[in-house]
Scaffold this active site. Structure first.
Site, PDB file in Angstrom:
ATOM      1  N   HIS A 166     -51.097  13.186  40.722  1.00 24.22           N
ATOM      2  CA  HIS A 166     -50.750  11.716  41.033  1.00 24.22           C
ATOM      3  C   HIS A 166     -50.484  10.956  39.920  1.00 24.22           C
ATOM      4  CE1 HIS A 166     -54.982  11.488  41.142  1.00 24.22           C
ATOM      5  NE2 HIS A 166     -54.818  10.162  41.009  1.00 24.22           N
ATOM      6  N   ASP A 198     -52.114   1.527  45.784  1.00 24.68           N
ATOM      7  CA  ASP A 198     -53.654   2.059  45.743  1.00 24.68           C
ATOM      8  C   ASP A 198     -54.580   1.036  46.508  1.00 24.68           C
ATOM      9  OD1 ASP A 198     -56.423   2.629  44.234  1.00 24.68           O
ATOM     10  OD2 ASP A 198     -55.001   3.864  43.177  1.00 24.68           O
ATOM     11  N   CYS A 202     -52.407  15.002  50.419  1.00 24.48           N
ATOM     12  CA  CYS A 202     -51.645  15.745  51.549  1.00 24.48           C
ATOM     13  C   CYS A 202     -51.527  15.121  52.527  1.00 24.48           C
ATOM     14  CB  CYS A 202     -51.853  17.300  51.340  1.00 24.48           C
ATOM     15  SG  CYS A 202     -51.828  17.985  50.062  1.00 24.48           S
ATOM     16  N   HIS A 261     -48.187  19.966  46.842  1.00 29.05           N
ATOM     17  CA  HIS A 261     -49.700  20.038  46.139  1.00 29.05           C
ATOM     18  C   HIS A 261     -49.755  20.556  44.978  1.00 29.05           C
ATOM     19  CE1 HIS A 261     -54.133  19.282  46.246  1.00 29.05           C
ATOM     20  NE2 HIS A 261     -53.888  20.393  45.655  1.00 29.05           N
ATOM     21  N   ASN A 268     -53.899  11.132  35.015  1.00 29.95           N
ATOM     22  CA  ASN A 268     -55.160  11.783  34.633  1.00 29.95           C
ATOM     23  C   ASN A 268     -55.262  13.458  35.105  1.00 29.95           C
ATOM     24  OD1 ASN A 268     -56.203   8.973  33.889  1.00 29.95           O
ATOM     25  ND2 ASN A 268     -56.917   8.948  35.917  1.00 29.95           N
ATOM     26  N   HIS A 318     -55.094  16.397  43.417  1.00 30.09           N
ATOM     27  CA  HIS A 318     -53.836  16.306  43.534  1.00 30.09           C
ATOM     28  C   HIS A 318     -53.089  15.491  42.733  1.00 30.09           C
ATOM     29  CE1 HIS A 318     -50.355  16.721  46.787  1.00 30.09           C
ATOM     30  NE2 HIS A 318     -50.028  15.801  45.957  1.00 30.09           N
TER      31      HIS A 318
END
Length: 113
Positions: A99, A29, A6, A45, A86, A97
């Site tokens: 992703h 990443d 966030c 979120h 995941n 969160h």
């Protein structure tokens, strides 16, 4: 706002942003598992996939479309890539969160990396 993703979405934590709009943000990443490793997050979120309900499923399709565009722009669309998510602790989710990971640029194995 204790969620790191966030905070990245709000711009309070710097990241190498590759795409952003009012719905999603995509960034490199910080611990890449492949030559191309991009994280794509919804700005809204959601803890994990279990939080997706009703109209929010359209956001998932939108995220996949952004991932495929990023694969093209990163030059991995033709050779192949993986889009992974995941969900939950036992699913390997580390950040709470929702992703998506876009990975490519080498031969990927059966594991995420």
């Amino acid at each position: 706002m204790s969620c790191i993703f966030c905070q990245i979405g709000a711009g309070t934590i710097p990241s190498k942003v590759l795409f952003k709009d009012d719905k999603v943000i995509a960034f490199r990443d910080i611990n890449p598992q492949a030559p191309v490793h991009i994280v794509i997050i919804p700005r809204k979120h959601f803890t994990n996939l279990n939080d997706i309900k009703g109209d929010d499923f359209g956001l998932i399709a939108y995220i996949i479309s952004i991932a495929t565009e990023l694969a093209r722009s990163e030059g991995i669309a033709e050779s192949g890539y993986r889009i992974a998510v995941n969900s939950g602790k036992e699913g390997g989710q580390v950040v709470g969160h929702l992703h998506f990971h876009l990975l490519g640029g080498r031969q990927l194995t059966g594991e995420l990396g």
